[in-house]
Design a protein around this motif. Sequence first.
Motif, PDB file in Angstrom:
ATOM      1  N   ARG A  19       0.788  -1.147  -0.004  1.00  0.00           N
ATOM      2  CA  ARG A  19       0.145  -0.207  -0.025  1.00  0.00           C
ATOM      3  C   ARG A  19       1.002   1.190  -0.061  1.00  0.00           C
ATOM      4  O   ARG A  19       0.477   2.240  -0.776  1.00  0.00           O
ATOM      5  N   ASP A  20       2.094   1.306   0.576  1.00  0.00           N
ATOM      6  CA  ASP A  20       2.879   2.373   0.952  1.00  0.00           C
ATOM      7  C   ASP A  20       3.783   2.536  -0.126  1.00  0.00           C
ATOM      8  O   ASP A  20       4.581   3.460  -0.187  1.00  0.00           O
ATOM      9  N   GLY A  21       3.857   1.419  -1.155  1.00  0.00           N
ATOM     10  CA  GLY A  21       4.676   1.799  -2.274  1.00  0.00           C
ATOM     11  C   GLY A  21       6.280   1.221  -1.894  1.00  0.00           C
ATOM     12  O   GLY A  21       7.059   1.540  -2.391  1.00  0.00           O
ATOM     13  N   HIS A  22       6.425   0.428  -0.967  1.00  0.00           N
ATOM     14  CA  HIS A  22       7.656  -0.284  -0.230  1.00  0.00           C
ATOM     15  C   HIS A  22       8.171  -1.492  -0.962  1.00  0.00           C
ATOM     16  O   HIS A  22       9.243  -2.341  -0.538  1.00  0.00           O
ATOM     17  N   THR A  23       7.210  -2.109  -1.936  1.00  0.00           N
ATOM     18  CA  THR A  23       7.739  -3.268  -2.544  1.00  0.00           C
ATOM     19  C   THR A  23       8.024  -2.850  -4.189  1.00  0.00           C
ATOM     20  O   THR A  23       7.480  -1.929  -4.791  1.00  0.00           O
ATOM     21  N   ASP A  24       8.641  -3.786  -4.787  1.00  0.00           N
ATOM     22  CA  ASP A  24       9.031  -3.481  -6.179  1.00  0.00           C
ATOM     23  C   ASP A  24       8.719  -4.957  -6.883  1.00  0.00           C
ATOM     24  O   ASP A  24       9.638  -5.847  -6.602  1.00  0.00           O
ATOM     25  N   LYS A  25       7.883  -4.781  -7.664  1.00  0.00           N
ATOM     26  CA  LYS A  25       7.485  -6.033  -8.479  1.00  0.00           C
ATOM     27  C   LYS A  25       7.694  -5.789 -10.047  1.00  0.00           C
ATOM     28  O   LYS A  25       7.375  -4.916 -10.503  1.00  0.00           O
ATOM     29  N   ARG A  26       8.539  -6.954 -10.579  1.00  0.00           N
ATOM     30  CA  ARG A  26       8.820  -6.598 -11.865  1.00  0.00           C
ATOM     31  C   ARG A  26       8.319  -7.799 -12.792  1.00  0.00           C
ATOM     32  O   ARG A  26       8.572  -9.030 -12.221  1.00  0.00           O
ATOM     33  N   TYR A  27       8.033  -7.661 -14.047  1.00  0.00           N
ATOM     34  CA  TYR A  27       7.395  -8.746 -14.953  1.00  0.00           C
ATOM     35  C   TYR A  27       8.316  -8.682 -16.316  1.00  0.00           C
ATOM     36  O   TYR A  27       8.678  -7.668 -16.579  1.00  0.00           O
ATOM     37  N   LEU A  28       8.523  -9.638 -16.857  1.00  0.00           N
ATOM     38  CA  LEU A  28       8.802  -9.977 -18.232  1.00  0.00           C
ATOM     39  C   LEU A  28       7.802 -10.132 -19.049  1.00  0.00           C
ATOM     40  O   LEU A  28       6.863 -10.844 -18.816  1.00  0.00           O
ATOM     41  N   THR A  29       7.743  -9.483 -20.214  1.00  0.00           N
ATOM     42  CA  THR A  29       6.663  -9.365 -21.255  1.00  0.00           C
ATOM     43  C   THR A  29       7.066  -9.426 -22.615  1.00  0.00           C
ATOM     44  O   THR A  29       7.977  -8.562 -22.757  1.00  0.00           O
ATOM     45  N   PHE A  89       8.403   0.748 -18.329  1.00  0.00           N
ATOM     46  CA  PHE A  89       8.915  -0.307 -19.406  1.00  0.00           C
ATOM     47  C   PHE A  89      10.149  -0.106 -19.582  1.00  0.00           C
ATOM     48  O   PHE A  89      10.720   1.015 -20.103  1.00  0.00           O
ATOM     49  N   THR A  90      11.154  -1.303 -19.480  1.00  0.00           N
ATOM     50  CA  THR A  90      12.421  -1.018 -19.929  1.00  0.00           C
ATOM     51  C   THR A  90      12.974  -2.069 -20.953  1.00  0.00           C
ATOM     52  O   THR A  90      12.232  -3.207 -21.020  1.00  0.00           O
ATOM     53  N   LEU A  91      13.081  -1.590 -22.090  1.00  0.00           N
ATOM     54  CA  LEU A  91      13.596  -2.772 -23.369  1.00  0.00           C
ATOM     55  C   LEU A  91      14.681  -3.561 -23.062  1.00  0.00           C
ATOM     56  O   LEU A  91      15.736  -2.752 -22.670  1.00  0.00           O
ATOM     57  N   LEU A  92      14.422  -4.825 -22.851  1.00  0.00           N
ATOM     58  CA  LEU A  92      15.793  -5.562 -22.862  1.00  0.00           C
ATOM     59  C   LEU A  92      16.463  -6.278 -24.242  1.00  0.00           C
ATOM     60  O   LEU A  92      17.494  -6.122 -24.348  1.00  0.00           O
ATOM     61  N   LYS A  93      15.208  -6.826 -25.001  1.00  0.00           N
ATOM     62  CA  LYS A  93      15.764  -7.254 -26.331  1.00  0.00           C
ATOM     63  C   LYS A  93      14.809  -6.791 -27.245  1.00  0.00           C
ATOM     64  O   LYS A  93      13.453  -6.943 -27.172  1.00  0.00           O
ATOM     65  N   LYS A  94      15.185  -6.309 -28.451  1.00  0.00           N
ATOM     66  CA  LYS A  94      14.609  -5.830 -29.635  1.00  0.00           C
ATOM     67  C   LYS A  94      14.644  -7.005 -30.610  1.00  0.00           C
ATOM     68  O   LYS A  94      15.862  -7.318 -31.124  1.00  0.00           O
ATOM     69  N   PHE A  95      13.561  -7.335 -31.203  1.00  0.00           N
ATOM     70  CA  PHE A  95      13.480  -8.136 -32.527  1.00  0.00           C
ATOM     71  C   PHE A  95      13.030  -7.564 -33.650  1.00  0.00           C
ATOM     72  O   PHE A  95      12.375  -6.569 -33.490  1.00  0.00           O
ATOM     73  N   LYS A  96      12.992  -8.316 -34.873  1.00  0.00           N
ATOM     74  CA  LYS A  96      12.425  -7.622 -35.940  1.00  0.00           C
ATOM     75  C   LYS A  96      10.888  -7.294 -35.850  1.00  0.00           C
ATOM     76  O   LYS A  96      10.333  -6.224 -36.195  1.00  0.00           O
ATOM     77  N   ASP A  97      10.323  -7.999 -35.276  1.00  0.00           N
ATOM     78  CA  ASP A  97       8.368  -7.992 -34.903  1.00  0.00           C
ATOM     79  C   ASP A  97       8.167  -7.921 -33.415  1.00  0.00           C
ATOM     80  O   ASP A  97       6.983  -7.612 -33.416  1.00  0.00           O
ATOM     81  N   PHE A  98       8.973  -8.092 -32.674  1.00  0.00           N
ATOM     82  CA  PHE A  98       8.633  -8.150 -31.160  1.00  0.00           C
ATOM     83  C   PHE A  98       9.578  -7.474 -30.391  1.00  0.00           C
ATOM     84  O   PHE A  98      10.853  -7.216 -30.682  1.00  0.00           O
ATOM     85  N   ALA A  99       9.508  -7.268 -29.135  1.00  0.00           N
ATOM     86  CA  ALA A  99      10.377  -6.776 -28.225  1.00  0.00           C
ATOM     87  C   ALA A  99      10.054  -7.443 -26.733  1.00  0.00           C
ATOM     88  O   ALA A  99       8.838  -7.304 -26.450  1.00  0.00           O
ATOM     89  N   LEU A 100      11.180  -7.734 -26.112  1.00  0.00           N
ATOM     90  CA  LEU A 100      11.108  -8.189 -25.032  1.00  0.00           C
ATOM     91  C   LEU A 100      11.179  -7.181 -23.757  1.00  0.00           C
ATOM     92  O   LEU A 100      12.174  -6.355 -23.871  1.00  0.00           O
ATOM     93  N   LEU A 101      10.343  -6.756 -22.858  1.00  0.00           N
ATOM     94  CA  LEU A 101      10.156  -5.776 -22.076  1.00  0.00           C
ATOM     95  C   LEU A 101      10.477  -6.439 -20.506  1.00  0.00           C
ATOM     96  O   LEU A 101       9.853  -7.324 -20.234  1.00  0.00           O
ATOM     97  N   GLU A 102      10.829  -5.390 -19.767  1.00  0.00           N
ATOM     98  CA  GLU A 102      10.619  -5.601 -18.092  1.00  0.00           C
ATOM     99  C   GLU A 102       9.699  -4.401 -17.757  1.00  0.00           C
ATOM    100  O   GLU A 102       9.721  -3.245 -18.075  1.00  0.00           O
ATOM    101  N   ALA A 103       8.601  -4.823 -17.164  1.00  0.00           N
ATOM    102  CA  ALA A 103       7.500  -3.943 -16.609  1.00  0.00           C
ATOM    103  C   ALA A 103       7.535  -3.720 -15.220  1.00  0.00           C
ATOM    104  O   ALA A 103       7.756  -4.672 -14.491  1.00  0.00           O
ATOM    105  N   GLU A 104       7.852  -2.788 -14.652  1.00  0.00           N
ATOM    106  CA  GLU A 104       7.882  -2.230 -13.348  1.00  0.00           C
ATOM    107  C   GLU A 104       6.642  -1.557 -12.822  1.00  0.00           C
ATOM    108  O   GLU A 104       6.170  -0.499 -13.191  1.00  0.00           O
ATOM    109  N   LEU A 105       5.962  -2.297 -12.044  1.00  0.00           N
ATOM    110  CA  LEU A 105       4.867  -1.660 -11.288  1.00  0.00           C
ATOM    111  C   LEU A 105       5.099  -0.535 -10.297  1.00  0.00           C
ATOM    112  O   LEU A 105       5.635  -0.742  -9.053  1.00  0.00           O
ATOM    113  N   LYS A 106       4.351   0.799 -10.566  1.00  0.00           N
ATOM    114  CA  LYS A 106       4.573   1.702  -9.561  1.00  0.00           C
ATOM    115  C   LYS A 106       3.166   1.696  -8.687  1.00  0.00           C
ATOM    116  O   LYS A 106       2.999   2.300  -7.757  1.00  0.00           O
TER     117      LYS A 106
END
Length: 327
Positions: A172-182, A224-241
């Motif tokens: 609730r207080d924003g003291h956790t850090d959750k990251r996703y790969l998509t 969103f942070t770009l990790l890897k870029k491909f011709k038609d796709f991109a691998l991102l890390e999503a950080e929830l605020k």
Amino acid sequence: MKMQNDVVPPSTPVPLQAQFVTITEEEAGQRIDNYLLRVCKGVPKSHVYRILRSGEVRVNKGRIDQMYRLVQGDIVRIPPVRIAEKADTTHVPAAEFKVIFEDAHLLVIDKPAGVAVHGGSGVSFGVIEQLRASRPDAKFLELVHRLDRDTSGLLLLAKKRSALTSLHEQMRDGHTDKRYLTMVAGDWKNARQHVKLPLHKYTTAEGERRVAVQAEGMPSHTVFTLLKKFKDFALLEAELKTGRTHQIRVHLSSSGFAIVGDDKYGDFALNRALLKADATRGALKRMFLHAHQITFTHPDSGKIMTLNAPLATECERFLLSLGKPLN
């Protein structure tokens, strides 16, 4: 024929009686209204608050209001209320999941895609019910947060009430850090991109829960942070605020980048093509969204913890099928 005194004929109604419950260490710390809503399954919410306002609920023989927080050893009087029969859980298959971390306070698992975290909305049971079935001696086991059914990765569960309260406060207080790969379809440009779009929850005519960007919606923020870029796709890390329902999925789709395999907000033609593809050509039969990292403060030791779950096998296979990244 005269019946014995201790035998009650099946047709004889059993009078409802008040219950007196002693609060345990695990139950301490929660508000009385939340406690009653949990133990009085099947009793309408309005009725629970009515018996609180009327003073029928007593703690240590005294009146309390709905804001009262329970203390270990409190004796709670619950007035006569018709409580629904406890659900039959014998049909829930016991299951264990890959454990990332466990101690006396926490259980952190790597949830597979396709498994709901709890029963409801057409699902008879989920992770929490299966874990409880496999751990019948566990005195307390509750979800700290949720993951979409089609999202894999880190899921936190509390084994003590104090741990649940602590982690809820941290989130609730924003003291956790959750990251996703998509993985998204399209030509993603920015190395790091903030998306701040207000989100509104609604229910479709078919009773399905959905989320849309709407001016009067809840403030929502994803980085969103770009990790890897491909011709038609991109691998991102999503950080929830913030932690809104379907936040990553809707923030991406509203920005023009569908998550690969997303059956609610995604590119349905692409999803069909990936379903038909074979393994060597990038088949994918699920949504590419994986909770891969979480950082929080341990509720007992106070130690900062960062936990990771490796990318799910089917997502790793799809990633490898894309070949060498452009960046």
